[in-house]
Design a protein around this motif. Structure first.
Motif, PDB file in Angstrom:
ATOM      1  N   ALA A  84       0.854  -1.162   0.070  1.00  0.00           N
ATOM      2  CA  ALA A  84      -0.019  -0.003  -0.124  1.00  0.00           C
ATOM      3  C   ALA A  84       0.607   1.416  -0.048  1.00  0.00           C
ATOM      4  CB  ALA A  84      -0.932  -0.104   1.139  1.00  0.00           C
ATOM      5  N   VAL A  85       1.285   1.608  -1.238  1.00  0.00           N
ATOM      6  CA  VAL A  85       1.907   3.077  -1.224  1.00  0.00           C
ATOM      7  C   VAL A  85       1.094   3.898  -2.416  1.00  0.00           C
ATOM      8  CG1 VAL A  85       4.381   2.727  -0.652  1.00  0.00           C
ATOM      9  CG2 VAL A  85       3.309   1.915  -3.139  1.00  0.00           C
ATOM     10  N   ASP A  86       1.089   5.157  -2.221  1.00  0.00           N
ATOM     11  CA  ASP A  86       0.153   6.051  -2.947  1.00  0.00           C
ATOM     12  C   ASP A  86       0.920   6.123  -4.353  1.00  0.00           C
ATOM     13  OD1 ASP A  86      -2.134   6.607  -1.429  1.00  0.00           O
ATOM     14  OD2 ASP A  86      -0.890   7.715  -0.087  1.00  0.00           O
ATOM     15  N   ILE A  87       0.327   5.901  -5.553  1.00  0.00           N
ATOM     16  CA  ILE A  87       1.089   5.688  -6.664  1.00  0.00           C
ATOM     17  C   ILE A  87       0.913   6.979  -7.212  1.00  0.00           C
ATOM     18  CG2 ILE A  87       0.769   3.282  -7.110  1.00  0.00           C
ATOM     19  CD1 ILE A  87      -1.514   4.068  -9.023  1.00  0.00           C
ATOM     20  N   LYS A  88       0.167   7.984  -7.109  1.00  0.00           N
ATOM     21  CA  LYS A  88      -0.062   9.143  -7.343  1.00  0.00           C
ATOM     22  C   LYS A  88       1.048  10.249  -6.886  1.00  0.00           C
ATOM     23  CE  LYS A  88      -3.967   9.330 -10.265  1.00  0.00           C
ATOM     24  NZ  LYS A  88      -5.212   8.308  -9.804  1.00  0.00           N
ATOM     25  N   LEU A  89       1.327   9.766  -5.429  1.00  0.00           N
ATOM     26  CA  LEU A  89       2.466  10.769  -5.078  1.00  0.00           C
ATOM     27  C   LEU A  89       3.920  10.233  -5.449  1.00  0.00           C
ATOM     28  CD1 LEU A  89       1.153  10.866  -1.385  1.00  0.00           C
ATOM     29  CD2 LEU A  89       0.449  12.202  -3.400  1.00  0.00           C
ATOM     30  N   THR A  90       4.918  10.991  -5.337  1.00  0.00           N
ATOM     31  CA  THR A  90       6.271  10.424  -5.233  1.00  0.00           C
ATOM     32  C   THR A  90       6.786   9.715  -3.946  1.00  0.00           C
ATOM     33  OG1 THR A  90       7.291  12.371  -4.278  1.00  0.00           O
ATOM     34  CG2 THR A  90       6.860  12.891  -6.627  1.00  0.00           C
ATOM     35  N   GLY A  91       7.907   9.191  -4.577  1.00  0.00           N
ATOM     36  CA  GLY A  91       8.262   8.173  -3.318  1.00  0.00           C
ATOM     37  C   GLY A  91       8.637   9.100  -2.049  1.00  0.00           C
ATOM     38  N   ARG A  92       9.339  10.193  -2.308  1.00  0.00           N
ATOM     39  CA  ARG A  92       9.720  11.134  -1.377  1.00  0.00           C
ATOM     40  C   ARG A  92       8.378  11.631  -0.472  1.00  0.00           C
ATOM     41  NH1 ARG A  92      14.201  13.775  -0.918  1.00  0.00           N
ATOM     42  NH2 ARG A  92      14.743  13.809  -3.164  1.00  0.00           N
ATOM     43  N   GLU A  93       7.279  11.789  -1.351  1.00  0.00           N
ATOM     44  CA  GLU A  93       6.194  12.133  -0.537  1.00  0.00           C
ATOM     45  C   GLU A  93       5.458  11.338   0.353  1.00  0.00           C
ATOM     46  OE1 GLU A  93       4.291  15.667  -3.868  1.00  0.00           O
ATOM     47  OE2 GLU A  93       4.161  13.498  -4.075  1.00  0.00           O
ATOM     48  N   ASN A  94       5.603   9.991  -0.330  1.00  0.00           N
ATOM     49  CA  ASN A  94       5.143   8.870   0.532  1.00  0.00           C
ATOM     50  C   ASN A  94       5.759   8.530   1.962  1.00  0.00           C
ATOM     51  OD1 ASN A  94       3.091   6.747  -0.645  1.00  0.00           O
ATOM     52  ND2 ASN A  94       4.076   7.487  -2.363  1.00  0.00           N
ATOM     53  N   VAL A  95       7.096   9.004   1.704  1.00  0.00           N
ATOM     54  CA  VAL A  95       7.839   8.732   3.087  1.00  0.00           C
ATOM     55  C   VAL A  95       7.796  10.152   3.876  1.00  0.00           C
ATOM     56  CG1 VAL A  95      10.165   8.477   4.053  1.00  0.00           C
ATOM     57  CG2 VAL A  95       9.645   7.299   1.958  1.00  0.00           C
TER      58      VAL A  95
ATOM     59  N   GLN B  67     -20.466  10.020  -2.512  1.00  0.00           N
ATOM     60  CA  GLN B  67     -19.263   9.237  -3.511  1.00  0.00           C
ATOM     61  C   GLN B  67     -18.067   9.439  -2.368  1.00  0.00           C
ATOM     62  OE1 GLN B  67     -19.669   8.206  -6.342  1.00  0.00           O
ATOM     63  NE2 GLN B  67     -17.737   7.692  -6.430  1.00  0.00           N
ATOM     64  N   GLY B  68     -17.678  10.419  -1.820  1.00  0.00           N
ATOM     65  CA  GLY B  68     -16.452  10.404  -0.930  1.00  0.00           C
ATOM     66  C   GLY B  68     -16.343   9.152   0.040  1.00  0.00           C
ATOM     67  N   GLY B  69     -17.225   8.427   0.290  1.00  0.00           N
ATOM     68  CA  GLY B  69     -17.129   7.356   1.041  1.00  0.00           C
ATOM     69  C   GLY B  69     -16.220   6.090   0.455  1.00  0.00           C
ATOM     70  N   THR B  70     -16.226   6.228  -0.729  1.00  0.00           N
ATOM     71  CA  THR B  70     -15.288   5.357  -1.573  1.00  0.00           C
ATOM     72  C   THR B  70     -13.788   5.409  -1.241  1.00  0.00           C
ATOM     73  OG1 THR B  70     -15.138   6.796  -3.374  1.00  0.00           O
ATOM     74  CG2 THR B  70     -16.662   5.085  -3.592  1.00  0.00           C
ATOM     75  N   LEU B  71     -13.475   6.756  -0.939  1.00  0.00           N
ATOM     76  CA  LEU B  71     -11.993   7.049  -0.391  1.00  0.00           C
ATOM     77  C   LEU B  71     -11.715   6.161   0.626  1.00  0.00           C
ATOM     78  CD1 LEU B  71     -12.017  10.775  -0.429  1.00  0.00           C
ATOM     79  CD2 LEU B  71     -10.590   9.306  -2.138  1.00  0.00           C
ATOM     80  N   LEU B  72     -12.449   6.015   1.611  1.00  0.00           N
ATOM     81  CA  LEU B  72     -12.214   5.225   2.686  1.00  0.00           C
ATOM     82  C   LEU B  72     -12.304   3.801   2.499  1.00  0.00           C
ATOM     83  CD1 LEU B  72     -11.437   5.455   5.745  1.00  0.00           C
ATOM     84  CD2 LEU B  72     -14.025   5.299   6.266  1.00  0.00           C
ATOM     85  N   ILE B  73     -13.467   3.526   1.539  1.00  0.00           N
ATOM     86  CA  ILE B  73     -13.570   1.831   1.142  1.00  0.00           C
ATOM     87  C   ILE B  73     -12.003   1.417   0.603  1.00  0.00           C
ATOM     88  CG2 ILE B  73     -14.385   0.581  -0.747  1.00  0.00           C
ATOM     89  CD1 ILE B  73     -16.171   0.180   1.489  1.00  0.00           C
ATOM     90  N   PHE B  74     -11.716   2.517  -0.506  1.00  0.00           N
ATOM     91  CA  PHE B  74     -10.324   1.987  -0.792  1.00  0.00           C
ATOM     92  C   PHE B  74      -9.211   1.941  -0.106  1.00  0.00           C
ATOM     93  CE2 PHE B  74     -12.757   2.588  -5.026  1.00  0.00           C
ATOM     94  CZ  PHE B  74     -12.570   1.485  -5.519  1.00  0.00           C
ATOM     95  N   GLY B  79      -5.275  -1.827   1.957  1.00  0.00           N
ATOM     96  CA  GLY B  79      -4.377  -2.108   3.085  1.00  0.00           C
ATOM     97  C   GLY B  79      -3.829  -0.626   3.705  1.00  0.00           C
ATOM     98  N   PHE B  80      -3.980   0.658   3.076  1.00  0.00           N
ATOM     99  CA  PHE B  80      -3.681   1.855   3.752  1.00  0.00           C
ATOM    100  C   PHE B  80      -4.277   2.046   5.179  1.00  0.00           C
ATOM    101  CE2 PHE B  80      -3.499   2.785  -0.812  1.00  0.00           C
ATOM    102  CZ  PHE B  80      -2.024   3.327  -0.890  1.00  0.00           C
ATOM    103  N   LEU B  81      -5.510   1.645   5.515  1.00  0.00           N
ATOM    104  CA  LEU B  81      -6.161   1.829   6.688  1.00  0.00           C
ATOM    105  C   LEU B  81      -5.082   1.007   7.732  1.00  0.00           C
ATOM    106  CD1 LEU B  81      -8.316   3.262   8.090  1.00  0.00           C
ATOM    107  CD2 LEU B  81      -9.659   1.117   7.872  1.00  0.00           C
ATOM    108  N   ASN B  82      -4.882  -0.026   7.688  1.00  0.00           N
ATOM    109  CA  ASN B  82      -4.253  -0.798   8.432  1.00  0.00           C
ATOM    110  C   ASN B  82      -2.785  -0.262   8.606  1.00  0.00           C
ATOM    111  OD1 ASN B  82      -5.771  -2.920   9.450  1.00  0.00           O
ATOM    112  ND2 ASN B  82      -5.093  -4.410   8.405  1.00  0.00           N
ATOM    113  N   LYS B  83      -2.327   0.439   7.735  1.00  0.00           N
ATOM    114  CA  LYS B  83      -0.972   1.012   8.003  1.00  0.00           C
ATOM    115  C   LYS B  83      -1.109   2.095   8.776  1.00  0.00           C
ATOM    116  CE  LYS B  83       2.393   1.534   4.707  1.00  0.00           C
ATOM    117  NZ  LYS B  83       3.093   1.439   3.208  1.00  0.00           N
ATOM    118  N   PHE B  84      -2.012   3.022   8.659  1.00  0.00           N
ATOM    119  CA  PHE B  84      -2.300   4.095   9.199  1.00  0.00           C
ATOM    120  C   PHE B  84      -2.894   3.760  10.672  1.00  0.00           C
ATOM    121  CE2 PHE B  84      -3.530   6.228   5.064  1.00  0.00           C
ATOM    122  CZ  PHE B  84      -2.323   6.535   4.905  1.00  0.00           C
ATOM    123  N   LEU B  85      -3.313   2.577  10.949  1.00  0.00           N
ATOM    124  CA  LEU B  85      -3.798   2.384  12.245  1.00  0.00           C
ATOM    125  C   LEU B  85      -2.802   2.079  13.061  1.00  0.00           C
ATOM    126  CD1 LEU B  85      -7.158   0.720  11.446  1.00  0.00           C
ATOM    127  CD2 LEU B  85      -7.109   2.833  12.556  1.00  0.00           C
TER     128      LEU B  85
END
Lengths: 317, 241
Positions: A84-95, B67-74, B79-85
């Motif tokens: 899970a990395v944000d593909i629309k951001l740069t590597g630096r922005e992700n970090v 529509q914005g709820g999809t942001l959280l769904i994705f 796996g972003f949510l788990n990383k953030f949590l």
């Protein structure tokens, strides 16, 4: 102890995903091995405060994962298997995002440092959608390292990577350990765990079935492993000094103290059973063999699995 | 508080960089205003464009929020949510960052609608109209993006979310006071419209355009937004240990 669990257990409804496990992990690379669905990820989720244990206790760097969850999160990093990395951001922005979220003090320099460490400096300002799988994984490691965690949890870090990307990943992981980071890894690649982990635990259906250094585990099953490629029905065997290890389709595996002495005996005994022996080979035990022995129960129903596997193959054609 | 800002910035950056999504989301509401306001063959009031503008403004906010709820769904699926949590920042900042971003994006879309409306000749006679309209839209946005994120926390996949979204958004819009005044509604619709929270926002904005300040509408919206936020935080805490 970096990680310690007492009878850690997780039930999903009635199903027991993690069954009273006791772990002690010091400053080392610790591998939790097992097949898919064995409970590896569930264990990691509990240790990283993302899932509540049903029973038992777990401590990370001395902090209770339930009662001191926030303190646990302060000393760990967690990289899930999803990439899970944000593909629309740069590597630096992700970090940088993670540096900010962790509240890292000198974030600009720290971000540069971890990008450099992971060999991503040159591509740091490119958007991640142009990164390869291996680079994305290393980017995730960079994110995880930006706040200098004491314990790093990696869930299947080499899943889906090619050979050279895997090697690179493991080199980075090994170098982190030298810096004093405890690394808790889950994987189902036995060969990688064998090469790089200081200690491994084999988990099957939620239970720890073996835990030690790879070398000791391999020694525990015997000196040599003999693989016999046969066709026909294997009915079991009783020769002194030779132990049946398990069966993988047409390969039957045995362990023996001396492989070269066991070979002729085996060949004769198998032929006497009416089996056609195609080849016999001797080699040193691997973690796969340990796994076969410890998780052996399902292998005893080998013929059943065998049948299922064959129908599966037939359907594919 | 810092965490909210960082999560907000992340979503903003990701959105701005998908040019097509930005373009579509800014053009669509304006298109609605033009088609419904100018091209619809039925007129329920004399100056229909004046009448419909508050409705389209609130609709824009409603659709943007749901529509914005999809942001959280994705974030959840990928796996972003788990990383953030697993980070030490207060976990609720993920939720608040999302709600704020969704609302902010809706306000940007509403701004386009407002601009097009003025170009088409809608008169804004009072200097209080614009700031208070934004205030109402903001509260309304918080209310519905709160609902959207709560639903997103409860369902597991995108398809279920999309189904709930389309099931909710159109009926909410068409049973509100957006398209016609209460007087010309059939009896059953009048009852539904007067209960619909979307109507509260529309009526309040319509009042602002006519120079009256409907304290009632705003109070009800604030109260509902607060309740939804509390439910959202509760569901979030339950869903994340």
């Amino acid at each position: 102890m970096s990680v310690k669990t007492y009878e850690l257990t997780k039930y999903f409804n009635k199903r027991c995903a993690v069954d009273h496990i006791n772990l002690e992990v010091g400053n080392e690379i610790f591998g939790l091995l097992g097949p898919n669905g064995a409970g590896k990820t569930t264990t990691v989720l509990m240790l990283t405060t993302l899932l509540k244990p049903s029973m038992g206790e777990a401590y990370v760097c001395g902090f209770d994962v339930l009662k001191e969850a926030k303190k646990v999160r302060n000393v760990i990093s967690y990289v899930p298997q999803d990439m899970a990395v944000d593909i629309k951001l740069t590597g630096r922005e992700n970090v940088l995002l993670f540096a900010k979220l962790y509240g890292v003090a000198d974030r600009k320099n720290k971000v540069d440092e971890v990008l450099e460490l992971m060999g991503l400096s040159e591509r740091a300002d490119d958007r991640v959608n142009s990164y390869s799988g291996g680079m994305r994984r290393r980017l995730e490691l960079a994110q995880a390292l930006v706040h200098e965690p004491q314990v790093l949890f990696l869930d299947e870090p080499t899943l889906g990577l090619d050979v050279s990307a895997r090697r690179k990943m493991w080199e980075h992981i090994s170098s982190l350990k030298k810096k004093g980071v405890t690394i808790f890894i889950t994987t189902h690649y036995m060969d990688e765990a064998d090469k790089f982990c200081d200690r491994v635990a084999i988990i099957d259906r939620g239970k720890i079935v073996a835990m030690d250094s790879p070398a000791k585990l391999k020694n525990s099953i015997g000196k040599d492993v003999i693989t016999a490629s046969v066709s026909g029905e294997f009915k079991g065997l009783n020769i002194e000094g030779i132990t049946f290890l398990g069966r993988e389709i047409d390969n039957i595996k045995f362990t023996a103290e001396s492989g070269s002495e066991a070979l002729p005996l085996l060949s004769e005994a198998l032929s006497r059973q009416g089996l056609k022996v195609h080849s016999l080979s001797v080699r040193e035990p691997s973690l796969d063999d340990v796994f076969l022995q410890k998780v052996g129960t399902q292998e005893e129903q080998g013929s059943f699995d065998d049948y299922k596997f064959r129908t599966l193959l037939r359907r594919r054609k | 508080m810092k965490g909210v800002q960082y999560y907000f910035e992340r979503d903003l950056k990701r959105w701005i960089r998908s040019k097509r999504a930005v373009f579509a989301s800014l053009v669509m509401p304006a298109a609605w205003l033009i088609f419904v306001g100018l091209a619809l063959p039925i007129r329920f009031t004399n100056n229909y464009l004046d009448f419909i503008t508050p409705g389209i403004l609130v609709m824009t906010m409603l659709f943007a929020s749901l529509q914005g709820g999809t942001l959280l769904i994705f974030d959840k699926i990928l796996g972003f949510l788990n990383k953030f949590l697993a980070l030490p920042v207060p976990r609720e900042s993920i939720l608040f960052g999302k709600i704020l971003f969704i609302t902010f994006r809706g306000l940007l879309q509403s701004t386009v609608v407002l601009g097009v409306a003025v170009l088409l000749g809608v008169k804004i006679n009072y200097f209080t109209t614009i700031p208070f309209t934004y205030l109402v839209l903001f509260i309304f946005g918080i209310l519905f993006s709160g609902i959207a994120t709560t639903i997103a926390l409860l369902v597991d996949d995108y398809d279920s979310y999309a189904a709930i979204n389309s099931m909710a958004s159109m009926p909410l819009f068409f049973t509100s006071s957006a398209l016609m005044p209460y007087e010309v509604m059939p009896h059953w619709l009048r009852i539904m419209a007067s209960l619909n929270p979307v109507s509260y926002a529309i009526d309040t904005v319509r009042g602002l355009f006519a120079g009256t300040f409907l304290l009632n509408g705003i109070t009800v919206l604030i109260a509902m937004a607060l309740v939804v936020l509390m439910i959202s935080v509760y569901v979030f805490r339950k869903a994340t240990v």
